[in-house]
Enzyme design. Structure first.
Site, PDB file in Angstrom:
ATOM      1  N   TRP A 158     -73.529  29.548  22.220  1.00  0.00           N
ATOM      2  CA  TRP A 158     -74.774  30.109  21.683  1.00  0.00           C
ATOM      3  C   TRP A 158     -76.012  29.426  22.230  1.00  0.00           C
ATOM      4  CZ3 TRP A 158     -77.262  26.028  19.699  1.00  0.00           C
ATOM      5  CH2 TRP A 158     -76.481  24.967  19.241  1.00  0.00           C
ATOM      6  N   ARG A 167     -74.134  32.768  34.714  1.00  0.00           N
ATOM      7  CA  ARG A 167     -73.537  31.737  35.563  1.00  0.00           C
ATOM      8  C   ARG A 167     -72.054  32.050  35.835  1.00  0.00           C
ATOM      9  NH1 ARG A 167     -74.639  25.495  33.834  1.00  0.00           N
ATOM     10  NH2 ARG A 167     -72.722  25.702  32.654  1.00  0.00           N
ATOM     11  N   LYS A 182     -66.841  37.187  26.116  1.00  0.00           N
ATOM     12  CA  LYS A 182     -67.042  37.050  24.671  1.00  0.00           C
ATOM     13  C   LYS A 182     -68.154  36.041  24.416  1.00  0.00           C
ATOM     14  CE  LYS A 182     -65.673  34.326  21.719  1.00  0.00           C
ATOM     15  NZ  LYS A 182     -66.935  34.260  20.971  1.00  0.00           N
ATOM     16  N   PRO A 183     -69.338  36.530  24.039  1.00  0.00           N
ATOM     17  CA  PRO A 183     -70.406  35.580  23.689  1.00  0.00           C
ATOM     18  C   PRO A 183     -70.143  34.984  22.313  1.00  0.00           C
ATOM     19  CG  PRO A 183     -71.137  37.838  23.290  1.00  0.00           C
ATOM     20  CD  PRO A 183     -69.735  37.934  23.864  1.00  0.00           C
ATOM     21  N   ALA A 184     -70.879  33.942  21.948  1.00  0.00           N
ATOM     22  CA  ALA A 184     -70.745  33.347  20.611  1.00  0.00           C
ATOM     23  C   ALA A 184     -71.251  34.343  19.562  1.00  0.00           C
ATOM     24  CB  ALA A 184     -71.542  32.056  20.551  1.00  0.00           C
ATOM     25  N   SER A 237     -67.425  23.581  23.568  1.00  0.00           N
ATOM     26  CA  SER A 237     -67.109  22.203  23.186  1.00  0.00           C
ATOM     27  C   SER A 237     -65.792  21.751  23.831  1.00  0.00           C
ATOM     28  CB  SER A 237     -66.996  22.113  21.669  1.00  0.00           C
ATOM     29  OG  SER A 237     -65.951  22.957  21.229  1.00  0.00           O
ATOM     30  N   GLU A 258     -66.444  24.235  31.316  1.00  0.00           N
ATOM     31  CA  GLU A 258     -67.744  23.536  31.219  1.00  0.00           C
ATOM     32  C   GLU A 258     -67.849  23.061  29.783  1.00  0.00           C
ATOM     33  OE1 GLU A 258     -69.742  22.809  33.572  1.00  0.00           O
ATOM     34  OE2 GLU A 258     -69.062  24.099  35.191  1.00  0.00           O
ATOM     35  N   LEU A 259     -67.606  21.773  29.555  1.00  0.00           N
ATOM     36  CA  LEU A 259     -67.426  21.295  28.178  1.00  0.00           C
ATOM     37  C   LEU A 259     -68.580  20.387  27.734  1.00  0.00           C
ATOM     38  CD1 LEU A 259     -63.578  20.712  28.495  1.00  0.00           C
ATOM     39  CD2 LEU A 259     -64.791  22.796  27.826  1.00  0.00           C
ATOM     40  N   CYS A 292     -75.837  20.756  26.581  1.00  0.00           N
ATOM     41  CA  CYS A 292     -74.743  19.875  27.001  1.00  0.00           C
ATOM     42  C   CYS A 292     -75.285  18.762  27.884  1.00  0.00           C
ATOM     43  CB  CYS A 292     -73.684  20.667  27.740  1.00  0.00           C
ATOM     44  SG  CYS A 292     -74.393  21.641  29.083  1.00  0.00           S
ATOM     45  N   GLU A 389     -71.739  14.092  20.630  1.00  0.00           N
ATOM     46  CA  GLU A 389     -72.945  14.859  20.998  1.00  0.00           C
ATOM     47  C   GLU A 389     -73.823  15.015  19.760  1.00  0.00           C
ATOM     48  OE1 GLU A 389     -70.980  18.503  22.625  1.00  0.00           O
ATOM     49  OE2 GLU A 389     -72.533  18.329  24.130  1.00  0.00           O
TER      50      GLU A 389
HETATM   51  P1  NAP Z   1     -67.747  26.071  20.747  1.00  0.00           P
HETATM   52  O1  NAP Z   1     -67.630  26.005  19.293  1.00  0.00           O
HETATM   53  O2  NAP Z   1     -66.713  25.410  21.571  1.00  0.00           O
HETATM   54  O3  NAP Z   1     -67.835  27.633  21.109  1.00  0.00           O
HETATM   55  C1  NAP Z   1     -68.002  28.087  22.418  1.00  0.00           C
HETATM   56  C2  NAP Z   1     -67.482  29.499  22.520  1.00  0.00           C
HETATM   57  O4  NAP Z   1     -66.076  29.502  22.251  1.00  0.00           O
HETATM   58  C3  NAP Z   1     -68.089  30.471  21.518  1.00  0.00           C
HETATM   59  O5  NAP Z   1     -68.154  31.743  22.105  1.00  0.00           O
HETATM   60  C4  NAP Z   1     -67.062  30.470  20.408  1.00  0.00           C
HETATM   61  O6  NAP Z   1     -67.121  31.647  19.647  1.00  0.00           O
HETATM   62  C5  NAP Z   1     -65.789  30.402  21.208  1.00  0.00           C
HETATM   63  N1  NAP Z   1     -64.640  29.892  20.489  1.00  0.00           N
HETATM   64  C6  NAP Z   1     -64.591  29.015  19.464  1.00  0.00           C
HETATM   65  N2  NAP Z   1     -63.309  28.806  19.101  1.00  0.00           N
HETATM   66  C7  NAP Z   1     -62.538  29.576  19.916  1.00  0.00           C
HETATM   67  C8  NAP Z   1     -61.140  29.798  20.038  1.00  0.00           C
HETATM   68  N3  NAP Z   1     -60.249  29.179  19.256  1.00  0.00           N
HETATM   69  N4  NAP Z   1     -60.704  30.665  20.970  1.00  0.00           N
HETATM   70  C9  NAP Z   1     -61.560  31.308  21.775  1.00  0.00           C
HETATM   71  N5  NAP Z   1     -62.908  31.134  21.711  1.00  0.00           N
HETATM   72  C10 NAP Z   1     -63.380  30.273  20.798  1.00  0.00           C
HETATM   73  O7  NAP Z   1     -69.130  25.505  21.263  1.00  0.00           O
HETATM   74  P2  NAP Z   1     -70.585  25.890  20.761  1.00  0.00           P
HETATM   75  O8  NAP Z   1     -70.843  25.159  19.516  1.00  0.00           O
HETATM   76  O9  NAP Z   1     -70.784  27.357  20.783  1.00  0.00           O
HETATM   77  O10 NAP Z   1     -71.455  25.321  21.958  1.00  0.00           O
HETATM   78  C11 NAP Z   1     -71.834  24.002  22.046  1.00  0.00           C
HETATM   79  C12 NAP Z   1     -70.909  23.222  22.959  1.00  0.00           C
HETATM   80  O11 NAP Z   1     -70.932  23.802  24.252  1.00  0.00           O
HETATM   81  C13 NAP Z   1     -71.349  21.801  23.151  1.00  0.00           C
HETATM   82  O12 NAP Z   1     -70.244  20.968  23.104  1.00  0.00           O
HETATM   83  C14 NAP Z   1     -71.989  21.812  24.533  1.00  0.00           C
HETATM   84  O13 NAP Z   1     -72.003  20.561  25.160  1.00  0.00           O
HETATM   85  C15 NAP Z   1     -71.132  22.785  25.229  1.00  0.00           C
HETATM   86  N6  NAP Z   1     -71.811  23.340  26.406  1.00  0.00           N
HETATM   87  C16 NAP Z   1     -71.393  22.951  27.628  1.00  0.00           C
HETATM   88  C17 NAP Z   1     -72.036  23.410  28.744  1.00  0.00           C
HETATM   89  C18 NAP Z   1     -71.594  22.989  30.107  1.00  0.00           C
HETATM   90  O14 NAP Z   1     -71.978  23.647  31.056  1.00  0.00           O
HETATM   91  N7  NAP Z   1     -70.797  21.948  30.270  1.00  0.00           N
HETATM   92  C19 NAP Z   1     -73.116  24.291  28.622  1.00  0.00           C
HETATM   93  C20 NAP Z   1     -73.523  24.672  27.347  1.00  0.00           C
HETATM   94  C21 NAP Z   1     -72.849  24.187  26.239  1.00  0.00           C
HETATM   95  P3  NAP Z   1     -67.650  31.640  18.129  1.00  0.00           P
HETATM   96  O15 NAP Z   1     -68.700  30.611  18.053  1.00  0.00           O
HETATM   97  O16 NAP Z   1     -68.153  33.005  17.935  1.00  0.00           O
HETATM   98  O17 NAP Z   1     -66.436  31.323  17.324  1.00  0.00           O
END
Ligand code: NAP
Length: 485
Positions: A158, A167, A182-184, A237, A258-259, A292, A389
């Site tokens: 998100w 990207r 699938k976006p958030a 994450s 990309e975590l 991130c 983080e």
């Molecule tokens: P997240 O909770 O890991 O969610 C990311 C995406 O995965 C969302 O679309 C989420 O959907 C989905 N998701 C969650 N659980 C899932 C599952 N079991 N199976 C499939 N998809 C699933 O992360 P976030 O809170 O949205 O984003 C923040 C994190 O992203 C931070 O850790 C940040 O560092 C990281 N990030 C990394 C980069 C990079 O390039 N390295 C860039 C940006 C962000 P829902 O939310 O709809 O469940």
């Protein structure tokens, strides 16, 4: 400037499958909220696992003809989409601010950044090359060709609702892969708007399919385990990334990850302190700290530590907080209440372990999910925020004496996405940059992201790179043809 109601109304709120907008099974929907007010913006289709399979079927059906589509035309679709994004930057930025909270100026910046991935990969689509070589025995010949990896699953977070999508979509389109994205659930609108832009730009049916859902695991896991999708590109994450890697193992699905990050920001005594403070503000406050790449830990050499902390405190205390749509606002809301609770818990933990609050340190009274820009001094290494983080507007500062100590502190983390380094000594700069365990280094620079550069992390910050000349490789397989002459 378009109105808030009109930009939300302009977006299709359904699933995009096989080139058609369609409701979810049973007409299920979910709410999208404005994090600055808590108000519901609209309802969006809530995909079921069966809708997920329909999207994958559409991507699989389109793969063969898309792979054979002329690269020049694939590039021109991206180029047209780039131009549309730039032409509509104001309305798309407003849409993003409404669903995600970032100030309008930053949302405009993200639309431009997102569009640049399309421009870049429009150019890369026609530069996919191969090889021809003589075998060492002198008689055989090697032909090497690049082919699309196949249908891809893309999952985005998100915090950058548009750019994290382009990207991945940019290189997938350029390489000739079809996809299900699938976006958030918190920020689906930017992706839905993007899908229509790509369709208008001429992307054939089934190449891009969009699933919005509150059941991300339930919808995506069967698609990963299905095996027909040959690629998973995930941004999010580390915890979720680990789970997805396990799911990919079953059918040996190719992955790009990309975590999370835990970026150190090092300031040496020989640094240009004005530049270091400017860079620190960018590295910390871009996207309200919800990046991130956000500087998560500031390590400052003793001789300049007090002055650096004083200047950071002055700058952070002066940041205007408010709804991202208001003029002059720099600090918008965090994404949700849970984010505020998390940031506040990390600050309280640091305080209990002896950190001093130089400014901020509190939740802002609602409505909305606001947290004060905060500077903490004397943050000990065992504070939770040194290892997790923060994802919010909090700058913890600690002091170091020697270069070795700085490197030890900086590298003492499971993450390795980006590290920032400020020094005027060129030998030190290269010495330290080489020893920092990170996929990217900001050398006298507080922002590293650039579509033309390879973005990605080492250690538990990820696998693979996005952007740059290597970005398209993540969506290509190498085929070697052994030729007997
Ligand atoms: P997240 O909770 O890991 O969610 C990311 C995406 O995965 C969302 O679309 C989420 O959907 C989905 N998701 C969650 N659980 C899932 C599952 N079991 N199976 C499939 N998809 C699933 O992360 P976030 O809170 O949205 O984003 C923040 C994190 O992203 C931070 O850790 C940040 O560092 C990281 N990030 C990394 C980069 C990079 O390039 N390295 C860039 C940006 C962000 P829902 O939310 O709809 O469940």
């Amino acid at each position: 400037m378009p109105s808030e109601t009109s930009v939300v109304a302009s977006v299709a709120k359904e699933l995009f499958i096989g080139g058609k907008w369609t409701g979810a099974t049973g007409g299920k929907t979910f709410e999208v909220r404005d994090p600055a007010t808590g108000e519901v913006l609209c309802q969006v289709a809530d995909a079921s696992p069966a809708d997920g399979v329909a999207a994958l079927d559409a991507a699989v059906a389109a793969q063969k003809s898309w792979a054979n589509h002329p690269p020049r035309e694939r590039g021109e679709i991206l180029r047209r989409a780039y131009e549309q994004l730039m032409a509509r930057v104001d309305e798309l930025a407003l849409l993003m601010t409404l669903e995600m909270g970032k100030p309008l100026a930053e949302a405009r910046g993200e639309i431009a950044y997102a569009a640049e991935f399309f421009r870049w990969f429009a150019e890369e689509a026609v530069r996919i090359d191969g090889g021809y070589a003589t075998a060492p025995n002198g008689t055989g010949r090697f032909l090497v060709a690049k082919q699309p990896v196949g249908p891809a699953l893309l999952i985005t977070p998100w915090n950058f609702p548009m750019a994290m999508g382009t990207r991945k979509i940019g290189p997938a389109v350029a390489a000739g892969c079809t996809m299900v994205i699938k976006p958030a659930a918190q920020t689906p609108l930017s992706m839905l708007a993007l899908a229509q832009i790509l369709a208008d730009a001429g992307l054939p049916e089934g190449v891009l399919n969009v699933l919005t859902t509150t059941n991300s695991g339930g919808v995506m896991e069967p698609l990963i385990r299905d095996g027909r999708a040959r690629k998973l590109s995930f941004t999010g994450s580390t915890a979720v990334g680990r789970k997805l890697l396990e799911q990919c193992a079953e059918k040996v699905v190719n992955t790009s990850m990309e975590l999370g990050g835990n970026a150190p920001f090092l300031v040496f005594e020989d640094a240009d302190l004005d530049a270091a403070v400017d860079g620190a503000m960018q590295a910390k406050m871009r996207n309200i700290g919800e990046a991130c790449t956000a500087a998560n830990r500031f390590y400052v050499q003793r001789g300049v530590a007090e002055e650096f902390a004083r200047r950071m405190t002055e700058r952070m205390a002066a940041q205007p907080i408010g709804r991202g749509t208001e003029d002059g606002v720099i600090v918008g809301p965090l994404i949700d209440e849970a984010a505020v609770t998390k940031v506040s818990g990390l600050v309280d933990d640091a305080k209990q372990r002896g950190a001093r609050v130089l400014t901020g340190g509190s939740v802002v009274e609602g409505p909305g999910n606001f947290y004060q820009p905060t500077v903490l001094a004397d943050v000990p290494t065992d504070a939770r925020m040194a290892n997790e983080e923060i994802f919010g507007p909090v700058a913890p500062i600690s002091v170091f004496d020697t270069e070795d100590e700085a490197l030890e502190l900086a590298n003492d983390t499971e993450y390795g996405l980006v590290s920032y380094l400020y020094t005027s000594d060129v030998k030190r700069a290269l010495r330290v940059a080489e020893r920092l365990e990170a996929g990217m280094i900001g050398l006298n620079q507080g922002i590293v992201s650039n579509p033309a550069a390879p973005f990605g992390g080492v250690k538990q910050s990820g696998l693979g790179r996005e952007g740059g000349t290597v970005g398209i490789e993540e969506f290509l397989e190498t085929k070697y043809i052994a030729v007997a002459l």
